[in-house]
Design an enzyme around this catalytic site. Structure first.
Site, PDB file in Angstrom:
ATOM      1  N   HIS A  88      32.982  53.468  14.708  1.00  0.00           N
ATOM      2  CA  HIS A  88      33.217  52.180  15.383  1.00  0.00           C
ATOM      3  C   HIS A  88      31.948  51.342  15.157  1.00  0.00           C
ATOM      4  O   HIS A  88      31.158  51.113  16.068  1.00  0.00           O
ATOM      5  CB  HIS A  88      33.465  52.444  16.874  1.00  0.00           C
ATOM      6  CG  HIS A  88      33.996  51.294  17.652  1.00  0.00           C
ATOM      7  ND1 HIS A  88      34.082  50.000  17.157  1.00  0.00           N
ATOM      8  CD2 HIS A  88      34.473  51.224  18.932  1.00  0.00           C
ATOM      9  CE1 HIS A  88      34.591  49.211  18.093  1.00  0.00           C
ATOM     10  NE2 HIS A  88      34.829  49.927  19.169  1.00  0.00           N
ATOM     11  N   ARG A 140      38.071  44.853  24.737  1.00  0.00           N
ATOM     12  CA  ARG A 140      36.815  44.245  24.293  1.00  0.00           C
ATOM     13  C   ARG A 140      36.781  43.951  22.802  1.00  0.00           C
ATOM     14  O   ARG A 140      36.395  42.849  22.395  1.00  0.00           O
ATOM     15  CB  ARG A 140      35.620  45.170  24.605  1.00  0.00           C
ATOM     16  CG  ARG A 140      35.053  45.028  25.981  1.00  0.00           C
ATOM     17  CD  ARG A 140      34.553  46.361  26.450  1.00  0.00           C
ATOM     18  NE  ARG A 140      35.690  47.259  26.575  1.00  0.00           N
ATOM     19  CZ  ARG A 140      36.439  47.323  27.678  1.00  0.00           C
ATOM     20  NH1 ARG A 140      36.124  46.642  28.727  1.00  0.00           N
ATOM     21  NH2 ARG A 140      37.496  48.108  27.720  1.00  0.00           N
ATOM     22  N   THR A 141      37.113  44.934  21.996  1.00  0.00           N
ATOM     23  CA  THR A 141      36.891  44.748  20.557  1.00  0.00           C
ATOM     24  C   THR A 141      37.789  43.634  20.018  1.00  0.00           C
ATOM     25  O   THR A 141      37.324  42.723  19.332  1.00  0.00           O
ATOM     26  CB  THR A 141      37.132  46.071  19.805  1.00  0.00           C
ATOM     27  OG1 THR A 141      36.419  47.099  20.482  1.00  0.00           O
ATOM     28  CG2 THR A 141      36.653  45.988  18.378  1.00  0.00           C
ATOM     29  N   LYS A 188      58.082  50.074  10.964  1.00  0.00           N
ATOM     30  CA  LYS A 188      59.207  50.361  10.056  1.00  0.00           C
ATOM     31  C   LYS A 188      58.784  51.308   8.947  1.00  0.00           C
ATOM     32  O   LYS A 188      59.541  51.575   8.033  1.00  0.00           O
ATOM     33  CB  LYS A 188      59.711  49.057   9.429  1.00  0.00           C
ATOM     34  CG  LYS A 188      60.162  48.004  10.418  1.00  0.00           C
ATOM     35  CD  LYS A 188      60.500  46.718   9.656  1.00  0.00           C
ATOM     36  CE  LYS A 188      60.485  45.517  10.582  1.00  0.00           C
ATOM     37  NZ  LYS A 188      60.367  44.260   9.823  1.00  0.00           N
ATOM     38  N   ARG A 217      41.873  48.161  13.911  1.00  0.00           N
ATOM     39  CA  ARG A 217      41.733  49.411  14.678  1.00  0.00           C
ATOM     40  C   ARG A 217      42.978  50.243  14.437  1.00  0.00           C
ATOM     41  O   ARG A 217      44.095  49.725  14.453  1.00  0.00           O
ATOM     42  CB  ARG A 217      41.586  49.134  16.169  1.00  0.00           C
ATOM     43  CG  ARG A 217      41.640  50.427  16.992  1.00  0.00           C
ATOM     44  CD  ARG A 217      41.270  50.228  18.416  1.00  0.00           C
ATOM     45  NE  ARG A 217      39.849  49.956  18.561  1.00  0.00           N
ATOM     46  CZ  ARG A 217      39.220  49.859  19.733  1.00  0.00           C
ATOM     47  NH1 ARG A 217      39.904  50.021  20.857  1.00  0.00           N
ATOM     48  NH2 ARG A 217      37.938  49.608  19.798  1.00  0.00           N
TER      49      ARG A 217
HETATM   50  N1   CP Z   1      34.296  49.451  23.469  1.00  0.00           N
HETATM   51  C1   CP Z   1      35.548  49.305  23.039  1.00  0.00           C
HETATM   52  O1   CP Z   1      35.856  49.616  21.879  1.00  0.00           O
HETATM   53  O2   CP Z   1      36.420  48.792  23.971  1.00  0.00           O
HETATM   54  P1   CP Z   1      37.949  48.485  23.712  1.00  0.00           P
HETATM   55  O3   CP Z   1      38.637  49.811  23.457  1.00  0.00           O
HETATM   56  O4   CP Z   1      38.439  47.787  24.942  1.00  0.00           O
HETATM   57  O5   CP Z   1      38.044  47.620  22.484  1.00  0.00           O
END
Ligand code: CP
Length: 307
Positions: free
Chosen positions: A129, A51-52, A80, A101
């Site tokens: 998040h 999703r993100t 590396k 991320r």
């Molecule tokens: N909600 C969320 O962060 O989903 P993903 O891990 O799929 O990005």
């Protein structure tokens, strides 16, 4: 250069403004379809995501911009041994804004301190998040029409659940908020979140292991996954993973207008049979995630003087 690492990097006024922009985009997406023409978003995902990452990319395409991407820890020079700082400096040469991320808490902050473009934290370990929180806030606004006077139950892995930590932080800024913190003993909300947010803000909360006690009280139930990837010990994960499973039977105890949310992905914690319940909002959340990220990309590029 404004980056968004923690939801606290945005004031309540800025959050309201982002929600308003997202609502405008939902009303008239064509009006925004060329807003980021010629601009580039870099998505750097050193941890799995559906999703993100895809919502950030879809958001940038929806604004008429372009995307470059690192998907997976093995596909960049991080494999590396390149540092996050050097990666951030490098990506700043190729893109106008980046979303990152990373499995390590604090990674996005290191990137922001070294980048010359805005950095958006797309999840750093068990820490924060913020764009999931913006997604959740837009969803709450669209479902409830307010942020005040809500009783919110958070259920599952409250220890490692970064979406929970950010959402509690954001909702605690509004009046009349009460929380039910529903988790096994081993996965309770960390004391630093309780101390820094709940205790310091005088926010009422009930900590319980029982979903049944909480359910009749709730305006919103926010379910979370027990995250296998955060456990050091597979035995503990197996023991705790099915602590709470939301089923149509259990939902009989809930208010008829309670909203059921989940950041997703889900494993077993919400039965698939619940998807047909009109109170289920989790796939609406997925779509809202694209619109609020469009609003955030626009805001940060405007503030950086890139648009
Ligand atoms: N909600 C969320 O962060 O989903 P993903 O891990 O799929 O990005």
């Amino acid at each position: 250069m404004k980056s968004v690492i923690n939801i606290r990097d945005l004031s309540l006024e800025e959050i309201d403004e982002l929600i308003q922009t997202a609502l405008d985009i939902i009303d008239d997406p064509a009006a925004y379809a060329r807003s980021c023409l010629g601009r580039i978003l870099a998505t750097l995902f050193f941890e799995p995501s559906t999703r993100t990452r895809l919502s950030f990319e879809s958001a940038m395409y929806g604004l008429g911009g372009n995307v470059i991407s690192v998907a997976g820890a093995d596909s960049s020079s991080a494999a590396k041994g390149e540092s996050i700082a050097d990666t951030a400096k490098t990506v700043s040469c190729y893109a106008d804004i980046m979303a990152m991320r990373h499995p390590k808490e604090g990674a996005a902050l290191v990137a922001a301190n070294n980048a010359s473009i805005p950095v958006i934290n797309a999840g750093d370990g068990g820490h924060y998040h913020p764009t999931q929180t913006l997604t959740d806030l837009l969803t709450i606004w669209r479902e409830k029409g307010r942020f005040t006077g809500l009783t919110v139950g958070l259920c599952g892995d409250l220890k490692f659940g970064r979406t929970v930590h950010s959402l509690i932080t954001a909702l605690s800024c509004y009046s009349g908020i009460r929380f039910y913190l529903i988790s096994p003993e081993e996965l309770k909300l960390p004391s630093y979140v309780k101390k820094d947010v709940l205790h310091s803000g005088g926010i009422p909360y009930v900590q319980t292991t029982s979903m049944e006690i909480a359910l009749p009280e709730l305006d919103i139930l926010y379910m979370t996954r027990v995250q296998r990837e955060r456990f050091f010990n597979e035995e503990d994960y197996l023991r705790l993973k099915d602590s709470y499973i939301l089923t149509p039977e259990r939902l009989k105890k809930a208010k008829p207008d309670m909203s059921i949310m989940h950041p997703l992905p889900r494993v077993n914690e919400i039965s698939v049979a619940v998807d047909a319940d009109p109170r289920a909002c989790y796939f609406k959340q997925v779509l809202n995630g694209k619109y609020i990220r469009m609003a955030l990309i626009l805001k940060l590029l405007q503030e950086a003087g890139t648009l």
